[in-house]
Write a protein that holds these residues in place. Structure first.
Motif, PDB file in Angstrom:
ATOM      1  N   ARG A  87       0.828  -1.208   0.000  1.00 27.75           N
ATOM      2  CA  ARG A  87       0.000   0.000   0.000  1.00 27.75           C
ATOM      3  C   ARG A  87       0.866   1.263   0.000  1.00 27.75           C
ATOM      4  O   ARG A  87       0.594   2.207  -0.731  1.00 27.75           O
ATOM      5  CB  ARG A  87      -0.939  -0.002   1.196  1.00 27.75           C
ATOM      6  N   VAL A  88       1.883   1.285   0.834  1.00 29.40           N
ATOM      7  CA  VAL A  88       2.766   2.453   0.900  1.00 29.40           C
ATOM      8  C   VAL A  88       3.428   2.688  -0.457  1.00 29.40           C
ATOM      9  O   VAL A  88       3.445   3.808  -0.972  1.00 29.40           O
ATOM     10  CB  VAL A  88       3.832   2.285   2.008  1.00 29.40           C
ATOM     11  N   ILE A  89       3.959   1.627  -1.048  1.00 28.46           N
ATOM     12  CA  ILE A  89       4.661   1.758  -2.332  1.00 28.46           C
ATOM     13  C   ILE A  89       3.709   2.234  -3.424  1.00 28.46           C
ATOM     14  O   ILE A  89       3.960   3.244  -4.094  1.00 28.46           O
ATOM     15  CB  ILE A  89       5.330   0.426  -2.725  1.00 28.46           C
ATOM     16  N   PHE A  90       2.603   1.524  -3.599  1.00 29.15           N
ATOM     17  CA  PHE A  90       1.727   1.838  -4.736  1.00 29.15           C
ATOM     18  C   PHE A  90       0.888   3.079  -4.512  1.00 29.15           C
ATOM     19  O   PHE A  90       0.609   3.803  -5.474  1.00 29.15           O
ATOM     20  CB  PHE A  90       0.897   0.621  -5.126  1.00 29.15           C
ATOM     21  N   ASP A  91       0.509   3.379  -3.291  1.00 28.63           N
ATOM     22  CA  ASP A  91      -0.208   4.634  -3.046  1.00 28.63           C
ATOM     23  C   ASP A  91       0.671   5.830  -3.403  1.00 28.63           C
ATOM     24  O   ASP A  91       0.211   6.789  -4.012  1.00 28.63           O
ATOM     25  CB  ASP A  91      -0.686   4.742  -1.594  1.00 28.63           C
ATOM     26  N   ASN A  92       1.951   5.769  -3.050  1.00 29.65           N
ATOM     27  CA  ASN A  92       2.864   6.865  -3.389  1.00 29.65           C
ATOM     28  C   ASN A  92       3.122   6.942  -4.892  1.00 29.65           C
ATOM     29  O   ASN A  92       3.141   8.031  -5.467  1.00 29.65           O
ATOM     30  CB  ASN A  92       4.176   6.728  -2.618  1.00 29.65           C
ATOM     31  N   LEU A  93       3.319   5.796  -5.543  1.00 27.42           N
ATOM     32  CA  LEU A  93       3.569   5.803  -6.982  1.00 27.42           C
ATOM     33  C   LEU A  93       2.352   6.331  -7.751  1.00 27.42           C
ATOM     34  O   LEU A  93       2.486   7.168  -8.657  1.00 27.42           O
ATOM     35  CB  LEU A  93       3.943   4.401  -7.478  1.00 27.42           C
ATOM     36  N   ILE A  94       1.167   5.851  -7.391  1.00 26.79           N
ATOM     37  CA  ILE A  94      -0.047   6.285  -8.086  1.00 26.79           C
ATOM     38  C   ILE A  94      -0.308   7.768  -7.841  1.00 26.79           C
ATOM     39  O   ILE A  94      -0.637   8.512  -8.771  1.00 26.79           O
ATOM     40  CB  ILE A  94      -1.254   5.409  -7.677  1.00 26.79           C
ATOM     41  N   LEU A  95      -0.149   8.214  -6.592  1.00 24.09           N
ATOM     42  CA  LEU A  95      -0.353   9.624  -6.288  1.00 24.09           C
ATOM     43  C   LEU A  95       0.615  10.498  -7.089  1.00 24.09           C
ATOM     44  O   LEU A  95       0.226  11.528  -7.644  1.00 24.09           O
ATOM     45  CB  LEU A  95      -0.196   9.896  -4.792  1.00 24.09           C
TER      46      LEU A  95
END
Length: 191
Positions: A87-95
């Protein structure tokens, strides 16, 4: 000396005060991150990567109807890790993709996942405008704290992504930014 406050680069008291304000923000942010960790949300367990990424995808696509996230992952793929790491990785990448491409009518994002034993190989890419000029020939620089090309950016999103990946024993292998944005990395198992 008042003469030394005339130019910003010589105004040591102002620079020190700015540094104190930035440090307070970082400490506050880290306190929040640590309090989340203390709640044992980052506990390794067998997780279904496909279902977890489907959940992340549905949340983002519900909030941002103009993004289209395509998952390229084997259904039922399980791996021992913590859900919050993904979640941390993909939430930051998507944001980051959304913020860098907010003028787009539609933004296509692709996430590729492949199990390699003790590691998960991942590729995240968007079809947006790519990296700003200052990072195109030194893309790994975006992993440094406070590196940003946005006027109101914090410059900690990619730093968090990198630190989270490294904390698993994984590594960012490559970042490209000429035809959209692309990052390749591994996540290590949490045994």
């Amino acid at each position: 000396d008042s003469e030394n406050t005339k130019y910003m680069h010589r105004d040591i008291p102002a620079l020190l005060e700015k540094n104190r304000r930035v440090n307070r923000k970082i400490v506050t942010f880290m306190d929040v991150m640590l309090s989340e960790s203390e709640k044992e949300q980052f506990v390794p367990e067998n997780i279904n990567i496909y279902e977890l990424l489907e959940n992340i995808k549905s949340v983002w696509e519900k909030d941002y109807s103009w993004i289209d996230i395509q998952l390229h992952v084997e259904e039922g793929l399980e791996y021992k890790s913590a859900k919050d790491i993904f979640r941390v990785i993909f939430d930051n990448l998507i944001l980051n993709s959304i913020q860098q491409n907010d003028a787009e009518n539609i933004l296509k994002i692709h996430i590729y996942v492949e199990n390699r034993g003790r590691y998960i190989n991942m590729v995240y890419m968007d079809r947006g405008k790519g990296l700003s000029e200052k990072y195109k020939f030194d893309p790994m620089r975006i992993l440094e704290v406070h590196e940003t090309s946005r006027k109101k950016g914090h410059g900690i999103g990619m730093w968090i992504v990198n630190n989270t990946i490294v904390s698993t024993g994984g590594k960012i292998q490559k970042i490209e930014g000429f035809n959209g944005f692309k990052i390749e990395f591994t996540i290590g198992d949490q045994l």
